[in-house]
Design a protein around this motif. Structure first.
Motif, mmCIF file in Angstrom:
data_model
loop_
_atom_site.group_PDB
_atom_site.id
_atom_site.type_symbol
_atom_site.label_atom_id
_atom_site.label_comp_id
_atom_site.label_asym_id
_atom_site.label_seq_id
_atom_site.Cartn_x
_atom_site.Cartn_y
_atom_site.Cartn_z
ATOM 1 N N UNK A 127 -9.167 65.146 50.962
ATOM 2 C CA UNK A 127 -8.655 66.495 50.756
ATOM 3 C C UNK A 127 -9.723 67.430 50.223
ATOM 4 N N UNK A 128 -9.362 68.686 50.125
ATOM 5 C CA UNK A 128 -10.272 69.709 49.595
ATOM 6 C C UNK A 128 -10.072 69.786 48.087
ATOM 7 N N UNK A 129 -11.029 69.259 47.347
ATOM 8 C CA UNK A 129 -10.890 69.140 45.908
ATOM 9 C C UNK A 129 -11.499 70.347 45.211
ATOM 10 N N UNK A 130 -10.941 70.681 44.022
ATOM 11 C CA UNK A 130 -11.609 71.683 43.197
ATOM 12 C C UNK A 130 -12.886 71.061 42.646
ATOM 13 N N UNK A 131 -13.751 71.887 42.113
ATOM 14 C CA UNK A 131 -15.071 71.402 41.718
ATOM 15 C C UNK A 131 -15.150 70.976 40.257
ATOM 16 N N UNK A 132 -14.018 70.758 39.622
ATOM 17 C CA UNK A 132 -14.021 70.343 38.225
ATOM 18 C C UNK A 132 -14.504 68.909 38.049
ATOM 19 N N UNK A 133 -14.695 68.526 36.794
ATOM 20 C CA UNK A 133 -15.178 67.185 36.472
ATOM 21 C C UNK A 133 -14.267 66.105 37.031
ATOM 22 N N UNK A 134 -12.960 66.383 37.046
ATOM 23 C CA UNK A 134 -11.980 65.393 37.477
ATOM 24 C C UNK A 134 -12.175 64.994 38.942
ATOM 25 N N UNK A 135 -12.729 65.912 39.753
ATOM 26 C CA UNK A 135 -12.885 65.645 41.185
ATOM 27 C C UNK A 135 -14.232 65.020 41.540
ATOM 28 N N UNK A 136 -15.191 65.089 40.635
ATOM 29 C CA UNK A 136 -16.550 64.673 40.985
ATOM 30 C C UNK A 136 -16.702 63.203 41.382
ATOM 31 N N UNK A 137 -15.889 62.293 40.828
ATOM 32 C CA UNK A 137 -16.042 60.893 41.264
ATOM 33 C C UNK A 137 -15.879 60.689 42.771
ATOM 34 N N UNK A 138 -15.232 61.625 43.466
ATOM 35 C CA UNK A 138 -15.099 61.476 44.917
ATOM 36 C C UNK A 138 -16.456 61.574 45.619
#
Length: 718
Positions: free
Chosen positions: A113-124
């Motif tokens: 999916x299209x993730x926001x760029x916050x810390x929570x999404x970075x592991x992707x």
């Protein structure tokens, strides 16, 4: 291979069905398949097809739960002897990445999916490879998460063609042509959330219903547990629009192929960009025409008017027009369906998707990513090239990257032993802690397996740690070497620089053989030299001797007196009819001019006129090169030109690479080597080295004194 997939749940959805399909394929091909999820309706099918399932709350965002899950997943990885950890969502990526790091296993992600760029999404973006289903998703991961291009793997999703059979095949199996249905059935298959555009489709159906009372809409899917009231809001909307009698909310279903086979058209009305749109290819496989909004990865699948119809998002009117067009033009609907099925067979089969995914797993296991760190001056970087050559011999298939200082990076531009240079800018953006951490973030994204720290200082040790590489090699020198986990104590016996590096490389099973410094000037560098020498009335017949007139500006104590340089020039001209060429940096133009002024032989001044590779090409033109302990000394060795090296305040045993055709003249006085950049005794050690002694050493390579064989000549004059 033993593969672990980890995702939030196994309810009916495109991500979940894809994970189960892949798991089944892995089992068929003899691999071990393990899945961790929060459970769901697809677990039964998963286990029936031979995969093992662990039910854990790996989709919960609670920090405490995440930490607990990392430990539990790590235990499962060890118990199941997992090779690859493959995460398919953000929280599972945090857990999977942590567990993979603890167990030293390979980590891979699929960005769905299209993730926001916050810390929570970075592991992707942390996977050894990041699998994406569309070009649009690839661009999203590279642009918004700075995922390196060489870690992106484009694998469109696949559909099981045995399960999603073309309607013509179903008709043939029945032995008769299916009769025309009374109702025109529209379908939408997706989670019920505001971004999926259900409200836009309902308004479109309301427009159609006024003209086509036999229309019917099947809504497959349900609202997520976090938004249970949204379905109630949509049900209320159907009543407001007067279409509640033709809209059927079917909830979560596992019989998707059967439902699709009942449809006349599938609509994907999503408002937000889709990473791909699995249900599109499932409908196309069955032979159902598709109307979809022109967003994200959808445009990778559908060619408007050929294998589907595209409309703009949040536009009920255009959705209604597209559906009506297919209702009125049965020929168009059939031709779209036929082309779409052919596309699915060619591009989107489950077998194709699974084979490509297995290839990614195999590549990840075979691939080794190595970072070599050397941040210091030009000469030291040149001396690291034998180490790069040896590392490449040991790991011929590895991706090897070099973290190198900006000023020295050009010598590695054509280096065949590395894949890429990563530039360190100590005097610019990397000087501050913020800049250093930003660089560390970039290194972390590379997902290195091995770091070889040839710099061995505090900065390099810290960067080694921040790469999060499993293996970090270097010297145990007390300069934050605690950050290395593979280290060796330095020997009290001095070693020349290349051998000093190979002591550390021995921990990787690498021994020095025939590796020597090398450089690779380009054709245009040699052409520049030819033109420069022609301008100074020199052609190929002339014999030249190069003289490096200075050392680093920081090392005033290494400078050889200009009076001795001038005397050497005149002796070469008078005795051998040889012109000298002065080399040096822009800051060395003044001493070069001073030495030339003192000389009667008109030496050529190249100081300040060359870049590094032009200098290498120029030195290669010399019969012999005279230089102090500085970078050009190593350049001469790299282009295999005889060297007469002049040492005073530093020790040649530590700084001179022993290569063929080299002579060291060392001032052997009590205070040498002192390693003082400014001499309190007026550079006495360098003044001890006289022009006539340098001339004798040079003459060995001119053929005048072939018996002059000493590697190190100690000059003891007081």
């Amino acid at each position: 291979m033993n593969i672990l997939q980890i995702l939030p749940e196994l309810e009916v959805g495109g991500v979940e069905r894809g994970a189960v399909d892949l798991a089944g394929y892995l089992v068929q091909k003899g691999h071990k398949s393990v899945v961790i999820s929060g459970g769901g309706g697809l677990v039964k099918r998963l286990r029936k097809e031979g995969s093992k399932h662990y039910t854990l709350p790996v989709g919960k965002k609670s920090p405490v739960t995440v930490i607990m899950m990392i430990r539990k997943v790590a235990k499962i990885i060890l118990e199941e002897d997992i090779d690859i950890v493959h995460a398919r969502s953000r929280v599972p990526a945090i857990i999977g990445s942590g567990a993979a790091k603890l167990t030293k296993r390979i980590f891979i992600t699929t960005a769905h999916g299209y993730y926001n760029t916050g810390l929570f999404s970075r592991p992707m973006s942390w996977g050894r490879f990041v699998i994406v289903a569309s070009r649009d998703m690839a661009e999203h991961m590279m642009k918004d998460f700075a995922t390196p291009y060489d870690r992106i793997r484009l694998i469109p999703r696949g559909v099981n063609l045995d399960e999603f059979r073309f309607l013509k095949q179903i008709d043939a199996a029945a032995g008769e042509k299916s009769p025309r249905k009374k109702d025109f059935i529209i379908g939408v298959v997706s989670r019920i959330t505001p971004l999926k555009g259900h409200a836009d489709l309902f308004r479109a159906v309301a427009m159609i219903f006024r003209k086509m009372p036999n229309v019917k809409l099947l809504v497959v899917g349900d609202a997520p547990h976090s938004k249970p009231r949204y379905r109630e809001e949509l049900e209320a909307l159907t009543r407001q629009l007067g279409i509640s009698s033709v809209v059927e909310f079917m909830g979560q279903r596992t019989d998707i192929p059967q439902i699709l086979s009942k449809l006349d058209v599938l609509v994907l009305p999503t408002r937000a960009p889709e990473a791909f749109g699995r249900v599109i290819i499932e409908a196309q496989a069955v032979g159902v025409p598709v109307v979809a909004t022109r967003v994200g990865g959808v445009t990778d699948i559908i060619r408007d008017g050929e294998n589907g119809l595209l409309v703009f998002p949040e536009d009920p009117h255009s959705i209604a027009e597209a559906i009506t067009r297919l209702f009125k033009d049965n020929g168009l609907a059939r031709s779209i369906a036929a082309r779409a099925r052919k596309d699915v067979e060619d591009k989107y089969s489950l077998t194709s998707m699974a084979e490509k995914t297995v290839k990614v797993y195999e590549d990840a296991i075979k691939l080794r990513k190595i970072l070599v760190i050397k941040l210091s001056a030009l000469g030291d970087v040149i001396l690291s090239i034998p180490s790069l050559q040896a590392i490449r011999k040991k790991f011929p298939e590895a991706v090897i990257k070099m973290l190198v200082g900006e000023a020295s990076s050009s010598v590695l531009e054509s280096c065949p032993y590395i894949n890429e240079r990563i530039i360190f800018e100590p005097d610019n953006r990397d000087k501050t802690w913020k800049g250093l951490l930003k660089l560390a973030g970039r290194l972390r994204k590379e997902d290195f397996d091995i770091v070889v720290d040839l710099q061995n200082n505090r900065t390099s040790h810290l960067l080694s740690l921040l790469t999060m590489a499993n293996l970090r090699y270097g010297y145990d020198n007390g300069k934050w070497s605690i950050f290395l986990n593979k280290k060796i104590k330095d020997s009290v016996v001095p070693a020349e620089p290349v051998m000093h590096q190979f002591r550390a490389l021995a921990m990787l099973g690498i021994d020095r053989k025939d590796e020597v410094p090398q450089l690779w000037p380009k054709k245009e560098d040699y052409e520049w030299v030819d033109d420069f020498l022609r301008q100074n009335w020199v052609d190929e017949r002339h014999v030249l001797v190069g003289i490096n007139v200075a050392a680093s500006t920081r090392w005033q104590s290494k400078r050889w007196p200009v009076e001795e340089i001038a005397e050497l020039c005149d002796a070469l001209a008078k005795k051998h009819d040889i012109r000298a060429v002065f080399t040096g940096a822009a800051l060395d133009i003044a001493p070069a001019k001073e030495a030339a002024k003192l000389s009667a032989s008109k030496p050529i001044i190249a100081a300040g006129k060359t870049n590094i590779m032009q200098l290498a090409a120029l030195i290669s033109r010399f019969k012999v090169y005279v230089t102090t302990d500085s970078a050009p000394l190593h350049i001469a060795a790299a282009v295999n030109v005889p060297v007469v090296a002049l040492f005073g305040p530093t020790d040649p045993e530590r700084h001179m690479t022993k290569v063929e055709n080299s002579i060291v003249l060392k001032s052997d006085i009590k205070c040498s080597p002192c390693y003082k950049s400014v001499c309190p005794k007026n550079n006495r050690c360098m003044k001890n080295i006289k022009a006539d002694e340098v001339l004798k050493a040079v003459e060995k390579y001119l053929g005048s004194d072939p018996d002059y064989v000493n590697y190190v000549v100690n000059i003891t004059r007081v």
